[in-house]
Write an enzyme that holds these catalytic residues in place. Structure first.
Site, short mmCIF file in Angstrom:
data_model
loop_
_atom_site.label_atom_id
_atom_site.label_comp_id
_atom_site.label_asym_id
_atom_site.label_seq_id
_atom_site.Cartn_x
_atom_site.Cartn_y
_atom_site.Cartn_z
N ASN A 493 -37.45 44.34 -17.41
CA ASN A 493 -37.64 44.04 -15.98
C ASN A 493 -37.04 45.10 -15.07
O ASN A 493 -37.37 46.27 -15.20
CB ASN A 493 -37.09 42.64 -15.68
N GLY A 544 -37.17 43.66 -37.89
CA GLY A 544 -37.32 43.99 -39.31
C GLY A 544 -37.96 45.34 -39.56
O GLY A 544 -38.30 46.08 -38.64
#
Length: 571
Positions: A493, A544
């Site tokens: 943001n 991951g």
């Protein structure tokens, strides 16, 4: 007449060249270069004279709507600079989006969130292409402080505009209501069900347990705020490119006031191995992510390879659960096991989550940790020595506000005080867990203090969603979080590069650890890694080792390690 005009222009040109010392500088360049006999004489002259040219300045910003790693719209910002009288595209950045919608959200909530995100991206593109494009023209991209100051002022003005608009709408609605002819409501007879409800409410009040603090309202995200963060990061990348240094070096120079540290430390990766979905058929809700942390004495390359070995073994065990040895509980610091009989194996969900890891489910946390021990043991590794664990509890997603308790397993609830006791028991039994992320909601500040006193010397207690947004983290040179070991910072943001630099400086001074984390909606942009290295983050949380947008960042981390080691700048 025409000949006289040409002579006048030649005279003016000669005076201009003499005023700029062009003949002397050409002579200096030729004298300096002649002994070397360069293969490209004019190229060398161009390089030599380029240092006398004007500093590059921003001439154009270009915003466009693109897709992130999960197919959601996000913002790309391109920067063009005037370099030696020519317009050149310097760089671009793609923002990552962070959704605060929990996994178990209702379909209509998800639909509303997607619409708001789409509107926000469209507004951000408009801001970049119009207001910010005009505002930042002719500024040097190396002047990050000035750029971020102007971006901050622009954002503040937009927030004030929104407040004024909302106030006007409220006043108009109040005026409209005042003009309505109000008829007195017909009194309704008291219903017997009302008495039952009152009695039930009285019963609740008699419970001895303390009421939990209500959930804090999440900070509203201003539509278009992506433009601020995207532009700030794009300018930082442009400044690094113009200065001919890597982005991480440029960030370090900005943080340490143009004094580059002699050595840089790479952040330790928190690699997500399993995503235990809270909406899965299995009972366990306490664990959102199970992460592996390689030991600090390994190089990053060695650590990633070790994690990959464990991931392959875990995948093998999940694909053939019948062949898995019976899980056994740990009772030593090293994670060694003693036989205690078998447990039923969980129902596995065989897919890769948006976090770039295996998705699965378990019936309790002990079952998950024992299977993890089995995977490590099968690869000849020992938990607590060769690799460590971290757990993202995401406790804010567990709270049942009707009961005032956390639902850690399906149908099993615990109060905030009981959660602290449970974590103490868990870390005592499994000491190879060295970090808990969001073990409690941010509102349970008393319990955060209690858990830090009980476990602060045994593991890191980290606030991610339990920390407030970056814009509200800093209050009078203090960090506005519950008592904790460290904070996960996300570049989303309206966050600006200068905000991160200032915040990490405060965190360093207060002996908090800094973790740079990637949001759920990750983009292929790898700038987050350079930010983490340049800011001196202790850990980096990228998800991951699957999905291209996440693997790209691990590859960037490996490349930086190689570059620093080659230049002998790696601590």
């Amino acid at each position: 007449m025409e000949e006289g005009g040409r002579r006048e222009r030649r005279r003016e040109a000669a005076e201009y060249y003499r005023g700029q010392r062009v003949p002397e500088r050409l002579e200096e360049a030729l004298n300096a270069l002649f002994p070397q006999r360069p293969a490209d004489l004019y190229g060398e002259l161009a390089n030599y004279l380029s240092k006398y040219s004007k500093a590059p300045v921003i001439c154009k910003l270009l915003g466009r709507k693109v897709l992130d790693g999960v197919g959601q719209p996000t913002l790309e910002v391109e920067i063009y600079c005037t370099v030696q009288n020519y317009e050149q595209r310097i760089c671009s950045t793609v923002m990552s989006c962070h959704s605060q919608i929990p996994e178990n959200a209702l379909p209509e909530t998800i639909e509303t969130d997607e619409k708001e995100r789409n509107d926000s991206v469209n507004t951000a593109v408009e801001w970049v292409n119009e207001s910010l494009n005009a505002m930042l023209q002719d500024l040097e991209p190396t002047d990050q402080c000035q750029v971020d100051k102007m971006l901050g002022e622009y954002f503040t003005n937009k927030v004030e505009e929104k407040k004024k608009t909302e106030k006007q709408v409220e006043e108009e609605e109040e005026e409209a209501e005042a003009t309505l002819v109000l008829t007195p409501p017909t009194p309704s007879p008291p219903s017997p069900s009302g008495k039952k409800k009152a009695a039930k409410a009285g019963k609740k009040l008699s419970v001895a347990e303390r009421p939990i603090p209500p959930a804090e309202l999440s900070e509203p995200v201003l539509c278009g705020s992506l433009a601020i963060g995207g532009t700030s990061l794009a300018v930082a990348k442009a400044g690094a490119t113009i200065s001919h240094v890597p982005l991480y070096s440029h960030i370090a120079l900005l943080k340490y006031n143009q004094e580059s540290p002699e050595e840089l430390t790479l952040p330790l990766p928190m690699v997500t191995l399993l995503n235990c979905e809270k909406t899965s058929p299995s009972k366990l809700k306490l664990v959102k992510e199970l992460m592996l942390i390689p030991p600090v004495q390994l190089s990053l390359k060695q650590g990633i390879e070790r994690v990959l070995h464990i991931q392959k073994e875990m995948t093998r065990l999940l694909e053939s659960p019948g062949k898995m040895p019976g899980p056994q509980p740990a009772d030593s610091k090293k994670g060694k096991a003693q036989n205690s009989g078998k447990k039923g194996l969980p129902q596995f969900l065989k897919r890769i989550s948006h976090l770039g890891c295996l998705t699965t489910g378990y019936d309790d946390v002990e079952q998950l940790l024992l299977v993890m021990q089995t995977a490590c043991s099968n690869t000849g590794l020992e938990l607590g020595t060769d690799v460590y664990l971290a757990i993202n509890c995401a406790a804010h997603e567990l709270m049942d506000y009707d009961k005032g308790k956390y639902e850690i397993l399906t149908g099993t609830f615990k109060s905030p005080d009981e959660m602290v006791a449970m974590y103490e028991e868990l870390i005592d039994k499994f000491p190879f867990i060295i970090a808990l992320i969001d073990p409690l909601r941010k509102e349970d500040r008393e319990q955060w203090s209690n858990i830090c006193r009980a476990l602060g010397s045994k593991c890191y207690l980290i606030a991610e969603d339990a920390a407030t947004s970056i814009s509200k983290l800093k209050i009078d040179q203090n960090i506005n979080t519950p008592m904790c070991s460290g904070v996960v910072l996300k570049y989303i943001n309206q966050t600006k590069v200068s905000d991160l630099i200032e915040l990490t400086g405060i965190l360093d001074g207060q002996k908090h650890i800094t973790i740079l984390g990637s949001p759920d909606g990750e983009s292929p942009d790898d700038s987050l890694v350079d930010l983490a290295v340049g800011l001196g983050a202790r850990f980096i949380k990228l998800g991951g080792l699957s999905r291209g947008e996440r693997v790209t960042k691990y590859n960037r981390l490996l490349a930086i390690e190689e570059e620093l080691a080659k230049n002998r700048n790696l601590r």
